[in-house]
Scaffold this active site. Structure first.
Site, PDB file in Angstrom:
ATOM      1  N   ARG A  35      21.310   5.139-103.297  1.00 40.86           N
ATOM      2  CA  ARG A  35      22.056   5.296-104.504  1.00 40.86           C
ATOM      3  C   ARG A  35      21.547   4.016-105.552  1.00 40.86           C
ATOM      4  O   ARG A  35      21.784   4.149-106.907  1.00 40.86           O
ATOM      5  CB  ARG A  35      23.494   5.305-104.398  1.00 40.86           C
ATOM      6  CG  ARG A  35      24.003   6.453-103.509  1.00 40.86           C
ATOM      7  CD  ARG A  35      25.438   6.546-103.639  1.00 40.86           C
ATOM      8  NE  ARG A  35      25.774   8.039-103.528  1.00 40.86           N
ATOM      9  CZ  ARG A  35      26.802   8.517-102.794  1.00 40.86           C
ATOM     10  NH1 ARG A  35      27.767   7.679-102.474  1.00 40.86           N
ATOM     11  NH2 ARG A  35      27.175   9.722-102.669  1.00 40.86           N
ATOM     12  N   GLY A 350      26.626  16.329-100.327  1.00 39.09           N
ATOM     13  CA  GLY A 350      26.561  15.212 -99.516  1.00 39.09           C
ATOM     14  C   GLY A 350      25.797  15.274 -98.034  1.00 39.09           C
ATOM     15  O   GLY A 350      24.665  14.701 -97.829  1.00 39.09           O
ATOM     16  N   GLY A 373      30.158  16.623-105.172  1.00 38.73           N
ATOM     17  CA  GLY A 373      31.031  17.309-105.903  1.00 38.73           C
ATOM     18  C   GLY A 373      30.540  17.717-107.198  1.00 38.73           C
ATOM     19  O   GLY A 373      30.846  18.998-107.898  1.00 38.73           O
TER      20      GLY A 373
HETATM   21  P1  ADP Z   1      27.778  19.641 -98.228  1.00 38.98           P
HETATM   22  O1  ADP Z   1      28.235  18.142 -98.140  1.00 38.98           O
HETATM   23  O2  ADP Z   1      26.261  19.288 -98.291  1.00 38.98           O
HETATM   24  O3  ADP Z   1      28.105  20.219 -99.529  1.00 38.98           O
HETATM   25  P2  ADP Z   1      29.732  20.795 -96.530  1.00 38.98           P
HETATM   26  O4  ADP Z   1      30.622  19.630 -96.781  1.00 38.98           O
HETATM   27  O5  ADP Z   1      29.996  21.960 -97.345  1.00 38.98           O
HETATM   28  O6  ADP Z   1      28.094  20.437 -97.134  1.00 38.98           O
HETATM   29  O7  ADP Z   1      29.537  21.097 -95.069  1.00 38.98           O
HETATM   30  C1  ADP Z   1      28.847  20.248 -94.161  1.00 38.98           C
HETATM   31  C2  ADP Z   1      29.718  20.470 -92.865  1.00 38.98           C
HETATM   32  O8  ADP Z   1      29.735  21.597 -92.176  1.00 38.98           O
HETATM   33  C3  ADP Z   1      28.961  19.590 -91.887  1.00 38.98           C
HETATM   34  O9  ADP Z   1      29.311  18.512 -91.662  1.00 38.98           O
HETATM   35  C4  ADP Z   1      28.621  20.450 -90.689  1.00 38.98           C
HETATM   36  O10 ADP Z   1      28.829  19.876 -89.419  1.00 38.98           O
HETATM   37  C5  ADP Z   1      29.762  21.741 -91.022  1.00 38.98           C
HETATM   38  N1  ADP Z   1      29.157  22.856 -90.308  1.00 38.98           N
HETATM   39  C6  ADP Z   1      27.989  23.551 -90.520  1.00 38.98           C
HETATM   40  N2  ADP Z   1      27.970  24.657 -89.917  1.00 38.98           N
HETATM   41  C7  ADP Z   1      28.952  24.715 -89.282  1.00 38.98           C
HETATM   42  C8  ADP Z   1      29.502  25.679 -88.180  1.00 38.98           C
HETATM   43  N3  ADP Z   1      28.922  26.729 -87.840  1.00 38.98           N
HETATM   44  N4  ADP Z   1      30.572  25.277 -87.483  1.00 38.98           N
HETATM   45  C9  ADP Z   1      31.504  23.887 -87.791  1.00 38.98           C
HETATM   46  N5  ADP Z   1      30.871  23.237 -88.779  1.00 38.98           N
HETATM   47  C10 ADP Z   1      29.789  23.706 -89.517  1.00 38.98           C
HETATM   48 MG    MG Z   2      30.523  17.531 -97.669  1.00 45.54          MG
END
Ligand code: ADP
Ligand code: MG
Length: 399
Positions: A35, A350, A373
């Site tokens: 960052r 993230g 976000g």
């Molecule tokens: P980002 O921060 O990239 O937008 P999200 O916050 O939407 O992503 O989701 C990330 C989380 O989703 C990860 O911590 C991961 O462990 C969880 N995740 C992904 N697939 C599964 C699954 N099949 N079951 C439970 N948790 C999951």
């Molecule tokens: Mg996230």
């Protein structure tokens, strides 16, 4: 909206809102300075123009209280090392003592303000707080893309009081990359959406339908689609109340002639732990007491084929619980395929960003967004409030 390059900042007091919300370990040591690196182009540009650079950021969630474990002091020290010049640390982010420090600055000097969130007024977008921040500067620059979806005083209210407001180079780059991918992409434009909850990505999915040629879904949010297509997902993470919605969405996607891909197999686990028992199963055969923790090898293969002809890829959300090694293959394999693709690849979110780093695929991506976000807000087709604020002052001739 103007950028820092459109205005004369020489010898001026330039307050730059950055996102220095870096991860710290228990000894206040910075574990990743991506960052800080991300705003260096703006900082170096301002210094090259001999501006007096005042930096403002939040760190963690001190929730309106002065908690020194959230002090920006370690960041000031790290930045000083990176820039090879002194970074002065202010005792606060507003007030008389800070104003005296700011007034005494010479061109080419850097002053770091203390954590904005030591004041609850920051997240309340308080007018007086925004005014007090603005009083420190001649020019205000927003280079904090990652907070620009939040109506916080240091990115919204401040623009109503600063003599001149404009965007920093990182904010501009983030917006330009995204806009180009949405409005004039090299096609096919493929969206990959994964992560934990379909509810948090629903608006983004719906908006993406207006732009994309193909959509791939994975991660826990795909479970709701799998259920909607008639398969039982056992004890997998799922949002029952959105199953019908997911079904409607599949229908909308079909009507629009968008190619839609969901997992055909998963890595099923008897619990979400690294030592769990595992098996690769077709989505039709997830055992009742088990849960889908990653996309399976057949899906990895399928997704790789889908990406072969991609011109632009937008990826948000991991394919599985990549934090645990046994469930990381789907996400890491996909990261390697995306990074190896000739397509323009834009990564947001993230967890997605850190998964791509962990996979060792970060360097070959076209762009990794610094916002979770904020990136999702763009995917939803919404304007960022802080960008709207900059555009408003620009339209009034105040930038
Ligand atoms: P980002 O921060 O990239 O937008 P999200 O916050 O939407 O992503 O989701 C990330 C989380 O989703 C990860 O911590 C991961 O462990 C969880 N995740 C992904 N697939 C599964 C699954 N099949 N079951 C439970 N948790 C999951
Ligand atoms: Mg996230």
């Amino acid at each position: 909206m103007n950028t820092i390059k459109d205005i004369d900042i020489s010898k001026k007091k330039v307050l730059i809102r950055v996102d220095f919300n870096v991860p710290l370990d228990s000894k206040q040591k910075i574990t990743d300075d991506a960052r800080i690196e991300a705003v260096l182009p703006t900082l170096k540009y301002a210094l090259s123009r001999n501006a007096c650079v005042i930096l403002a950021s939040h760190l963690g969630r001190p929730e309106g209280q002065i908690k020194m474990e959230f002090s920006l002091q370690p960041v000031a020290r790290r930045l000083s090392n990176i820039l090879g010049l002194e970074v002065m640390m202010a005792p606060d982010c507003i007030g008389e003592d800070v104003a005296i420090l700011a007034d005494g600055m010479k061109g080419g000097q850097v002053l770091m303000l203390e954590n904005l969130r030591f004041h609850k007024e920051e997240t309340q977008n308080d007018r007086e707080f925004g005014k007090a921040l603005a009083a420190l500067c001649d020019v205000y620059i927003n280079d904090a893309f990652a907070v620009s979806h939040r109506a916080n005083a240091s990115v919204v209210s401040i623009t109503e009081h600063a003599p001149i407001s404009a965007a920093g180079l990182l904010l501009k780059k983030e917006l330009d990359y995204f806009k180009k991918a949405m409005e004039t992409p090299v096609r096919p434009l493929v969206a990959i959406v994964g992560g934990a909850k379909i509810s948090s990505k629903l608006s983004a999915l719906k908006n993406m339908l207006q732009h994309v040629d193909k959509i791939m879904v994975g991660g826990a949010m795909a479970n709701t689609f799998i259920k909607a297509s008639g398969c039982d997902v056992g004890r997998s993470l799922i949002e029952e109340d959105l199953v019908d919605m997911a079904g409607d969405l599949i229908e909308k996607i079909r009507v629009r002639n968008i190619k839609f891909y969901m997992p055909v197999d998963v890595v099923a686990a008897d619990r979400l732990e690294p030592e769990a028992n595992l098996k690769n199963v077709p989505v039709q055969e997830i055992p009742k007491e088990w849960m889908a923790a990653d996309i399976g090898p057949a899906t990895s293969c399928l997704f790789s084929e889908v990406l072969q002809d991609a011109g632009t890829i937008i990826w948000n959300g991991p394919m599985g619980v990549f934090e645990m090694a046994p469930f990381s293959h789907g996400t890491f394999d996909l990261a390697r395929v995306v990074s190896g693709s000739k397509a323009t690849s834009i990564i947001g979110g993230g967890e997605t960003g850190s998964a791509v780093q962990k996979a060792g695929a970060a360097d070959q991506m076209s762009y990794i967004s610094t916002g979770g976000g904020a990136f999702l807000t763009l995917m939803e087709g919404e304007q960022l409030v802080a960008v709207a604020a900059l555009e408003k002052v620009a339209s009034l001739g105040l930038s």
